[in-house]
Design a protein around this motif. Sequence first.
Motif, PDB file in Angstrom:
ATOM      1  N   GLY A   1       0.794  -1.226   0.000  1.00  0.00           N
ATOM      2  CA  GLY A   1       0.000   0.000   0.000  1.00  0.00           C
ATOM      3  C   GLY A   1       0.820   1.266   0.000  1.00  0.00           C
ATOM      4  O   GLY A   1       0.355   2.324   0.430  1.00  0.00           O
ATOM      5  N   LEU A   2       2.037   1.182  -0.511  1.00  0.00           N
ATOM      6  CA  LEU A   2       2.927   2.335  -0.556  1.00  0.00           C
ATOM      7  C   LEU A   2       3.001   2.963  -1.950  1.00  0.00           C
ATOM      8  O   LEU A   2       3.144   4.175  -2.077  1.00  0.00           O
ATOM      9  N   MET A   3       2.913   2.140  -3.002  1.00  0.00           N
ATOM     10  CA  MET A   3       2.972   2.630  -4.384  1.00  0.00           C
ATOM     11  C   MET A   3       1.586   2.545  -5.018  1.00  0.00           C
ATOM     12  O   MET A   3       0.793   1.662  -4.685  1.00  0.00           O
ATOM     13  N   ASN A   4       1.327   3.487  -5.900  1.00  0.00           N
ATOM     14  CA  ASN A   4       0.047   3.551  -6.595  1.00  0.00           C
ATOM     15  C   ASN A   4      -0.132   2.322  -7.493  1.00  0.00           C
ATOM     16  O   ASN A   4       0.624   2.121  -8.440  1.00  0.00           O
ATOM     17  N   GLY A   5      -1.136   1.507  -7.171  1.00  0.00           N
ATOM     18  CA  GLY A   5      -1.382   0.304  -7.941  1.00  0.00           C
ATOM     19  C   GLY A   5      -2.082   0.547  -9.260  1.00  0.00           C
ATOM     20  O   GLY A   5      -2.314  -0.397 -10.022  1.00  0.00           O
ATOM     21  N   LYS A   6      -2.419   1.808  -9.551  1.00  0.00           N
ATOM     22  CA  LYS A   6      -3.058   2.130 -10.824  1.00  0.00           C
ATOM     23  C   LYS A   6      -2.039   2.484 -11.900  1.00  0.00           C
ATOM     24  O   LYS A   6      -2.166   2.063 -13.044  1.00  0.00           O
ATOM     25  N   ASP A   7      -1.037   3.291 -11.525  1.00  0.00           N
ATOM     26  CA  ASP A   7      -0.043   3.661 -12.547  1.00  0.00           C
ATOM     27  C   ASP A   7       1.301   2.946 -12.366  1.00  0.00           C
ATOM     28  O   ASP A   7       2.162   3.015 -13.230  1.00  0.00           O
ATOM     29  N   HIS A   8       1.494   2.255 -11.224  1.00  0.00           N
ATOM     30  CA  HIS A   8       2.712   1.476 -10.976  1.00  0.00           C
ATOM     31  C   HIS A   8       3.973   2.334 -11.076  1.00  0.00           C
ATOM     32  O   HIS A   8       5.059   1.821 -11.339  1.00  0.00           O
ATOM     33  N   LEU A   9       3.823   3.636 -10.842  1.00  0.00           N
ATOM     34  CA  LEU A   9       4.935   4.569 -11.033  1.00  0.00           C
ATOM     35  C   LEU A   9       5.120   5.501  -9.836  1.00  0.00           C
ATOM     36  O   LEU A   9       6.230   5.663  -9.323  1.00  0.00           O
ATOM     37  N   HIS A  10       4.011   6.123  -9.416  1.00  0.00           N
ATOM     38  CA  HIS A  10       4.079   7.073  -8.307  1.00  0.00           C
ATOM     39  C   HIS A  10       3.774   6.378  -6.981  1.00  0.00           C
ATOM     40  O   HIS A  10       3.121   5.333  -6.950  1.00  0.00           O
ATOM     41  N   GLN A  11       4.241   7.011  -5.907  1.00  0.00           N
ATOM     42  CA  GLN A  11       3.923   6.495  -4.582  1.00  0.00           C
ATOM     43  C   GLN A  11       2.594   7.081  -4.101  1.00  0.00           C
ATOM     44  O   GLN A  11       2.159   8.132  -4.568  1.00  0.00           O
ATOM     45  N   LEU A  12       1.967   6.413  -3.173  1.00  0.00           N
ATOM     46  CA  LEU A  12       0.894   7.020  -2.402  1.00  0.00           C
ATOM     47  C   LEU A  12       1.536   7.889  -1.326  1.00  0.00           C
ATOM     48  O   LEU A  12       2.754   7.856  -1.122  1.00  0.00           O
ATOM     49  N   ASP A  13       0.733   8.691  -0.630  1.00  0.00           N
ATOM     50  CA  ASP A  13       1.302   9.617   0.350  1.00  0.00           C
ATOM     51  C   ASP A  13       2.198   8.905   1.356  1.00  0.00           C
ATOM     52  O   ASP A  13       3.287   9.385   1.693  1.00  0.00           O
ATOM     53  N   GLY A  14       1.736   7.750   1.846  1.00  0.00           N
ATOM     54  CA  GLY A  14       2.537   7.011   2.813  1.00  0.00           C
ATOM     55  C   GLY A  14       3.868   6.575   2.255  1.00  0.00           C
ATOM     56  O   GLY A  14       4.884   6.534   2.968  1.00  0.00           O
ATOM     57  N   GLY A  15       3.912   6.241   0.972  1.00  0.00           N
ATOM     58  CA  GLY A  15       5.161   5.850   0.331  1.00  0.00           C
ATOM     59  C   GLY A  15       6.142   7.003   0.235  1.00  0.00           C
ATOM     60  O   GLY A  15       7.337   6.851   0.507  1.00  0.00           O
ATOM     61  N   TYR A  16       5.630   8.167  -0.172  1.00  0.00           N
ATOM     62  CA  TYR A  16       6.507   9.340  -0.242  1.00  0.00           C
ATOM     63  C   TYR A  16       6.977   9.764   1.149  1.00  0.00           C
ATOM     64  O   TYR A  16       8.113  10.195   1.335  1.00  0.00           O
ATOM     65  N   GLU A  17       6.089   9.654   2.132  1.00  0.00           N
ATOM     66  CA  GLU A  17       6.489   9.977   3.494  1.00  0.00           C
ATOM     67  C   GLU A  17       7.618   9.063   3.958  1.00  0.00           C
ATOM     68  O   GLU A  17       8.604   9.525   4.548  1.00  0.00           O
ATOM     69  N   LEU A  18       7.481   7.770   3.680  1.00  0.00           N
ATOM     70  CA  LEU A  18       8.519   6.819   4.060  1.00  0.00           C
ATOM     71  C   LEU A  18       9.831   7.124   3.348  1.00  0.00           C
ATOM     72  O   LEU A  18      10.906   7.095   3.956  1.00  0.00           O
ATOM     73  N   GLN A  19       9.780   7.446   2.064  1.00  0.00           N
ATOM     74  CA  GLN A  19      11.000   7.798   1.334  1.00  0.00           C
ATOM     75  C   GLN A  19      11.673   9.026   1.958  1.00  0.00           C
ATOM     76  O   GLN A  19      12.899   9.066   2.104  1.00  0.00           O
ATOM     77  N   GLY A  20      10.863  10.034   2.308  1.00  0.00           N
ATOM     78  CA  GLY A  20      11.417  11.238   2.911  1.00  0.00           C
ATOM     79  C   GLY A  20      12.049  10.975   4.261  1.00  0.00           C
ATOM     80  O   GLY A  20      13.106  11.543   4.597  1.00  0.00           O
ATOM     81  N   ILE A  21      11.442  10.107   5.039  1.00  0.00           N
ATOM     82  CA  ILE A  21      11.987   9.760   6.352  1.00  0.00           C
ATOM     83  C   ILE A  21      13.307   9.011   6.200  1.00  0.00           C
ATOM     84  O   ILE A  21      14.280   9.273   6.923  1.00  0.00           O
ATOM     85  N   LEU A  22      13.355   8.090   5.243  1.00  0.00           N
ATOM     86  CA  LEU A  22      14.588   7.345   5.007  1.00  0.00           C
ATOM     87  C   LEU A  22      15.713   8.262   4.529  1.00  0.00           C
ATOM     88  O   LEU A  22      16.866   8.135   4.963  1.00  0.00           O
ATOM     89  N   LEU A  23      15.392   9.203   3.641  1.00  0.00           N
ATOM     90  CA  LEU A  23      16.393  10.172   3.189  1.00  0.00           C
ATOM     91  C   LEU A  23      16.861  11.024   4.353  1.00  0.00           C
ATOM     92  O   LEU A  23      18.073  11.270   4.508  1.00  0.00           O
ATOM     93  N   ALA A  24      15.947  11.480   5.185  1.00  0.00           N
ATOM     94  CA  ALA A  24      16.307  12.303   6.339  1.00  0.00           C
ATOM     95  C   ALA A  24      17.219  11.532   7.288  1.00  0.00           C
ATOM     96  O   ALA A  24      18.216  12.074   7.804  1.00  0.00           O
TER      97      ALA A  24
END
Length: 412
Positions: free
Chosen positions: A380-403
């Motif tokens: 439930g982290l990546m958009n299952g419709k376009d298989h390209l963009h993240q959902l909000d939770g996915g982007y949040e997780l990426q930002g936390i990992l980068l931080a």
Amino acid sequence: MLKKITTFIITVLTLMSASAQEIDFINDEANHIVLNGADWDALRTSLTTPQSWQDGKWQVVHIGDSHIQAGTMTAQLRIAMQEQWGNGGRGLLPVLRIAGTNQPADYTLSSSRKPAATARLLSRSWSAEMGLTGVTAHYPDSSFTTLHIATTGNEDRYTRVTAVHAPHGGYETARVDTTRVIVARQTSDYTSRYDLERAMNSVDLTVPCGTSDLWGVVVENDTRGVMVHTIGNNGATASSYNRIPDFAATLSTVLQPRLIIVSLGTNEAFGSLDGVERSLDKLVKSLQHECPSARILLTTPMECHKHVSHKVSKRVKTGRGKRARFKTVTSTVSSYAVNPAVKQVRDIILAYGKKHHIATWDLYAVAGGNGAASRWIGAGLMNGKDHLHQLDGGYELQGILLAEALLATLAQ
């Protein structure tokens, strides 16, 4: 700080109803910055020496594509850095919605008048003067328009608004209707500044049309602290930013960054790979030339899928009895498959960083490497419709990992 980040990751995943087992594909061992011989000592020293900060601010700029335009990933980096070193303000607000595209949810920038023309970075031709943010609003006549500028939360109240515009001047005659302006003046060829009497979450700034094309505004407060600016454009590549006249020079003048994060590569992976390294090199060298005191961090894209179609044939019976016949019917079936070019672009970015002593953060590996896209969709982290963009939770997780990776490197 790392304990707080770990706690927030758990909170995000709980809210998304994703179990710990569903995210065991995150590669914690890969979650670090590889400096590749780059000297970050001066960067660390400047960050821990607030008295040396220009106008009391330590500036970070995050450049990217649609993953960055959404603002969700960069917001987590902003939260983490400001919690550690102080909140200097929300930062750059491009005229995204005014130009007809999506803008982050944590601010509003709207106009009382529809622009006579707008320009977006990926347009083949620009009907207005393109600049720093990759979006432009053009007002051609001599009347006025009112910009509504609002941020969410008391932590993003601001005492200064700086209009970022094409270098023709004229914005110093603007006025703020909701509070008294202490100072209104043009501070550079590209900026006009308005100091407010008190901290605000919402201001209506009335600006004269026909002076110069508007690219965005910067909002900041009186507190010494970090500002993390986002410059993201849907569909962008390194070559897209290379098209903007004086992009790096304007970036240096307006934002004076200490750290520049470049998160590109996804869109390169859907086109020809022949010029990827050349375009990246041109962008990096222009940033290094115009921002000599800044350090650059290159990030890689994570795996995604591309839309594919293939022909399926089957034998179909027609008619009955002696009249029965069989014919072959062919139909097109659509599905998704891993885009192998993403890993190729990732390898180009990592090799470039190693060759030219530019720091890198390998999101491709951190996210789980090969097969990560399917696992992120399943969690439930990546958009299952376009298989390209993240959902909000996915982007949040990426930002936390980068931080987490960035703060660990800055603390060394």
